[in-house]
Write a protein that holds these residues in place. Sequence first.
Motif, PDB file in Angstrom:
ATOM      1  N   THR A  35       0.834  -1.204   0.000  1.00 18.71           N
ATOM      2  CA  THR A  35       0.000   0.000   0.000  1.00 18.71           C
ATOM      3  C   THR A  35       0.863   1.246   0.000  1.00 18.71           C
ATOM      4  OG1 THR A  35      -1.783  -1.149   1.169  1.00 18.71           O
ATOM      5  CG2 THR A  35      -1.778   1.258   1.267  1.00 18.71           C
ATOM      6  N   ARG A  36       1.910   1.216   0.819  1.00 23.92           N
ATOM      7  CA  ARG A  36       2.798   2.381   0.935  1.00 23.92           C
ATOM      8  C   ARG A  36       3.586   2.618  -0.363  1.00 23.92           C
ATOM      9  NH1 ARG A  36       5.060   0.714   5.043  1.00 23.92           N
ATOM     10  NH2 ARG A  36       7.005  -0.117   4.181  1.00 23.92           N
ATOM     11  N   GLU A  37       4.089   1.562  -0.971  1.00 25.03           N
ATOM     12  CA  GLU A  37       4.953   1.698  -2.138  1.00 25.03           C
ATOM     13  C   GLU A  37       4.183   1.886  -3.445  1.00 25.03           C
ATOM     14  OE1 GLU A  37       8.397   1.714  -2.292  1.00 25.03           O
ATOM     15  OE2 GLU A  37       8.313   1.867  -0.102  1.00 25.03           O
ATOM     16  N   GLY A  89       0.375   1.926  -3.531  1.00 30.89           N
ATOM     17  CA  GLY A  89      -1.046   2.215  -3.389  1.00 30.89           C
ATOM     18  C   GLY A  89      -1.893   1.024  -3.762  1.00 30.89           C
TER      19      GLY A  89
END
Length: 371
Positions: A35-37, A39
């Motif tokens: 999710t962080r890297e 989305g």
Amino acid sequence: MGETWQIRRPRRGVPRSTTPNLRGMTRAELGDWLTREFGAPRFRADQVFAWLHARRVDEFEAMTNLPKAERAALGERASVERLGVDTVQRAADGTRKLRLRTADGEAIESVLIPNDERGFTQCISSQVGCALDCRFCATASLGFTRNLDTWEIVDQVARARELLTADARSEGARWIPRVTNVVYMGMGEPLHNFNQVRRSIDILTDDAGDAIAGRRITVSTSGLVPAIERFAREGLGLEVGLAVSLNATTDAVRDQVMPINRRWNISTLLAAVREVPTSRRRRVTFEYVLLSDVNDTDADARRLVALLREFRCHVNVIPFNPHPHAPFRRPSDRRVGAFVEVLRGAGVQCWLRTPRGDDIQAACGQLAADA
């Protein structure tokens, strides 16, 4: 008591790559990272995790239910590196011993032991060498190089399962044997590498991956009391089993056999074990390696009964597996039988562990020492 013995320091730290190895992330950690890297949606973690730990793919391109652009991006920003398989030895009794190679060239060991369920118990390593120096253990002769990373612990099971699959297919077997039990009793003191071992347990028990039941996993310790206390605080005893390597009934003998006893003696060790919560289905295990003329008398057996009377436990009696790195001998079968008879006669739940893999250097650390 604290001045005469110290835990070994590692020669170096765990190698850190510029890209994270996704095999070492729990499913929740993998979801957060994706999710962080990228989305990415949360279900993407389920897909990637299953590819890595259920299907055990070696490259992102094999993850065919991921968009092609995302597979390419993963290849640039993450790793799925594996342990190398250096040597596989097979014993006459069906035991298999694997010497595996880390990315930085270190040798570690894992052993597959046939069990009664048409599957295997796998003994896995948690360190390169060991931070402790138990006198009967071949791994102690290697010193302590470093802790294993989470993915290096988990991939031992994956490599073993691939070996069993390949063997079954080459033999035309009708079924593929499984790794049904995992014991952290290979090279190293597992509780000295607590965080990585804890994370590896979460990965190995995940239903989307290897799905090994927690009740079939046991973590061994030589008596690292502060880590046992943490094991108790975090409730790990309700998830997996704890095995305590005792191997003596007096401090004088244990000081010599297991120098950690000079830091945390038998009474201190048992006090820590007493605080470990266990489920109704699990008992604490006490490991007792029988060394001829050292800890194998009837008097030792009676003292062991007295020490463990209060615990809901069972005892694994293990005749010493001889190797050239230790000055001990295996007791005679008659002496082993007499020792076990004292325990059982006193009502102690006791198993005699038949030595396995003598013909392939199955004592922990021997194969790595030869490397």
